[in-house]
Scaffold this active site. Sequence first.
Site, mmCIF file in Angstrom:
data_model
loop_
_atom_site.group_PDB
_atom_site.id
_atom_site.type_symbol
_atom_site.label_atom_id
_atom_site.label_comp_id
_atom_site.label_asym_id
_atom_site.label_seq_id
_atom_site.Cartn_x
_atom_site.Cartn_y
_atom_site.Cartn_z
ATOM 1 N N LEU A 1 75.554 59.467 46.842
ATOM 2 C CA LEU A 1 75.366 60.617 47.926
ATOM 3 C C LEU A 1 76.438 60.768 48.726
ATOM 4 C CD1 LEU A 1 71.853 58.911 48.808
ATOM 5 C CD2 LEU A 1 72.036 60.915 47.291
ATOM 6 N N GLY A 2 77.519 59.788 48.802
ATOM 7 C CA GLY A 2 78.451 60.417 50.071
ATOM 8 C C GLY A 2 79.262 59.104 50.307
ATOM 9 N N GLY B 1 84.197 56.429 56.131
ATOM 10 C CA GLY B 1 85.106 55.255 56.462
ATOM 11 C C GLY B 1 84.384 53.859 56.436
ATOM 12 N N PHE B 2 83.007 53.928 56.557
ATOM 13 C CA PHE B 2 82.437 52.597 56.422
ATOM 14 C C PHE B 2 81.922 52.166 54.882
ATOM 15 C CE2 PHE B 2 81.252 54.479 60.644
ATOM 16 C CZ PHE B 2 82.252 53.577 61.532
ATOM 17 N N VAL C 1 77.585 55.515 49.881
ATOM 18 C CA VAL C 1 76.123 55.603 50.187
ATOM 19 C C VAL C 1 75.558 55.984 48.617
ATOM 20 C CG1 VAL C 1 73.927 56.561 51.106
ATOM 21 C CG2 VAL C 1 76.209 55.885 52.354
ATOM 22 N N LYS D 1 73.860 51.656 51.226
ATOM 23 C CA LYS D 1 75.125 51.730 51.728
ATOM 24 C C LYS D 1 75.983 50.523 51.537
ATOM 25 C CE LYS D 1 77.557 53.452 55.786
ATOM 26 N NZ LYS D 1 77.509 54.256 57.098
ATOM 27 N N ASP E 1 77.687 56.800 67.725
ATOM 28 C CA ASP E 1 78.341 57.807 66.725
ATOM 29 C C ASP E 1 77.378 58.839 66.634
ATOM 30 O OD1 ASP E 1 80.161 58.294 64.958
ATOM 31 O OD2 ASP E 1 79.673 57.124 63.300
#
Length: 665
Positions: free
Chosen positions: A356-357, A360-361, A364, A379, A477
């Site tokens: 999905l995307g 930086g972490f 997903v 994720k 965030d």
Amino acid sequence: MKRQTMFFFKYVLLFLLHSRYVVSRQKDAAFTYNGFQGVDMSLDGVAHTTDNGLLILANSTLQQMGHAFYPHPIHFRNSSTGTALSFSTCFVFAMFSELATTGGPGVMFVIAPSREFPGALPSNYFGLFNITNLGLSSNHLIGVELDSIQNPEFNDINSNHVGIDINGLKSVQAAPASYIRDQENQHVNLSLISGQPMQLWVEYDSTRNQLNVTLSPITIPKPKIPLLSMNIDISDTIVDPMFVGFSSSTVSITVSHYLLGWSFKINGQAKELSLSQLPNLPPIGPKTEPKVFKIGCPVIAASLVLMSIFIIHYIVKRKRMFAEVLEDWELEYGPYRFKYKDLYIATQGFNHKELLGSGGFGKVYKGILPISKQEVAVKKVSNDSRQGMKEFIAEIISIGKLQHRNIVTLLGYCRRKGELLLVYEFMPNGSLDKFLFHQSTMEKTLSWNQRFQIIKGLASALLYLHEKFEQVVVHRDIKSSNVMLDKELNGRLGDFGLARLYGHGDNPKATNVVGTFGYLAPEIFKTGKADPSVDVFAFGVFLLEVACGRRPIEPQASDECIVLVECVFSSWNRGEILEIVDPKLGMNYEVEEMELVLKLGLLCSHSTPSARPSMRQVVRYLEREVPLPEMPASCSRRFSLSSEFFGNTMNLSSSIADSQLSGGR
């Protein structure tokens, strides 16, 4: 005369002692039969016992039924209160069918007001009911069925199930025949008509009004978790006294139903059966010619050896593949922990097609959980550091308790080697920033009304986090890419990877500077403390982002408009604040609402924390419960990031954008 009087009193005393003995015996009725040889049982129909003590309820009979009952009535009611007494029973049974698909209906453990069932039919009616009395409350019957036929008229779940029946054959609760393995908490399926002896426990606790049914093979100790468990007060069903026993019926000549042992007790735990003393079952299944063994055994043995080697290799490889990190302290978070294997299957092995995307972490992936079929977003986060992991997961679990219509639900987590996997509710429309900045890939532009509803939804979510949850939650965030849209395009705040939690009334502790460049409050670089005001600052930038359709920082823009907050402030100072509105909206917006959002964005992104409103005030402004206060006319730099601050944060942008979750703690 004196002698006659003495005789009379002795007679009365003996009568009272005998009556007390009988009542006591009835109240605490208990018996244990390790086999039925020489046991006084009330049998009828095709039920009979063998010389070695095996009780046969049905054996190669067509459309027949058999009953086997304890011959004495048992009192199930408390004589003083009239409520039902606790009871416990266990028995070992075996059911066999020459046909692999049917063998029913089966055997039922019965508590009934009588040992006789006039007009009862065999086959699907278990030898207990007929079409006229099925389901009547006047039956006063409680049963636990072991059913190997699926009868649609009785709403049977399948052709191999255990059910609790009250006055009829539509089970009030049922489950596929299985037991729950204690260590792994997994259901292990059983076949009722396999011919293998199994043990069933039926236990009723009158203090909690709880009826439990537990099933397992006799080779397995009693599982700790029952197969069926329900809250029910049987006082309304039973009369006093009652009879306990078994009923069985058949539909073909291919079935055999056996009872090997039985234990029962009122007001206590039934005594365990001595499995070594139970009678042996007769040979089951067709006989195999010795020649087959002579010829086939060597071939079969060689094949089994090769197959065993392959299976062991496969199991070892698979265990390594799905190996997880599980420490003792994580057991308390059981409901929130997912198995890596389930997430691997859900995402098709974390297939790139399901991506999905990424950021930086981590990455997903979209997934569909194999059992519940629920759509989720998984994720994968790199987290090699073990320091503080216990506290970090505790925070994840706390965040998992958040319940708000404008917050993406965190369903749980999984740990594997150096990876941490977070499982979220799936949002079919993705993130808000795709609608704002990647219009070429979207089907339509968000209308102003839709944007305004998203803004109000996010404000409500932040108010919940700051004031209404059991702890203060600072998201840290807030940005358009972390606002997800559900299928109705409602805004849902997600990605709590940088969130900080602390108690109401406590002061937040200093921490690392984390977040996203362009949304960071200036004071965070001085104090390092994340309190609700830093979320308010980011929310102010978010308001301007949604209204203007521009990112917080645009290095390619003119000097005046590199920083969105300064650009909007300059427009407001010139009295031309509506010139900055997203051109994709045209004139399709309410001027009053747009001015409110733009001015509120400037107020929330004030460089002085004390000048910013709380989220409770923000919600009231957006709902127009109170008017927005007037802003000072001469404060050209107070509402914005200064040039000096902009220069400093440019040097920090890469580390901030790529902050890891461990750093965010």
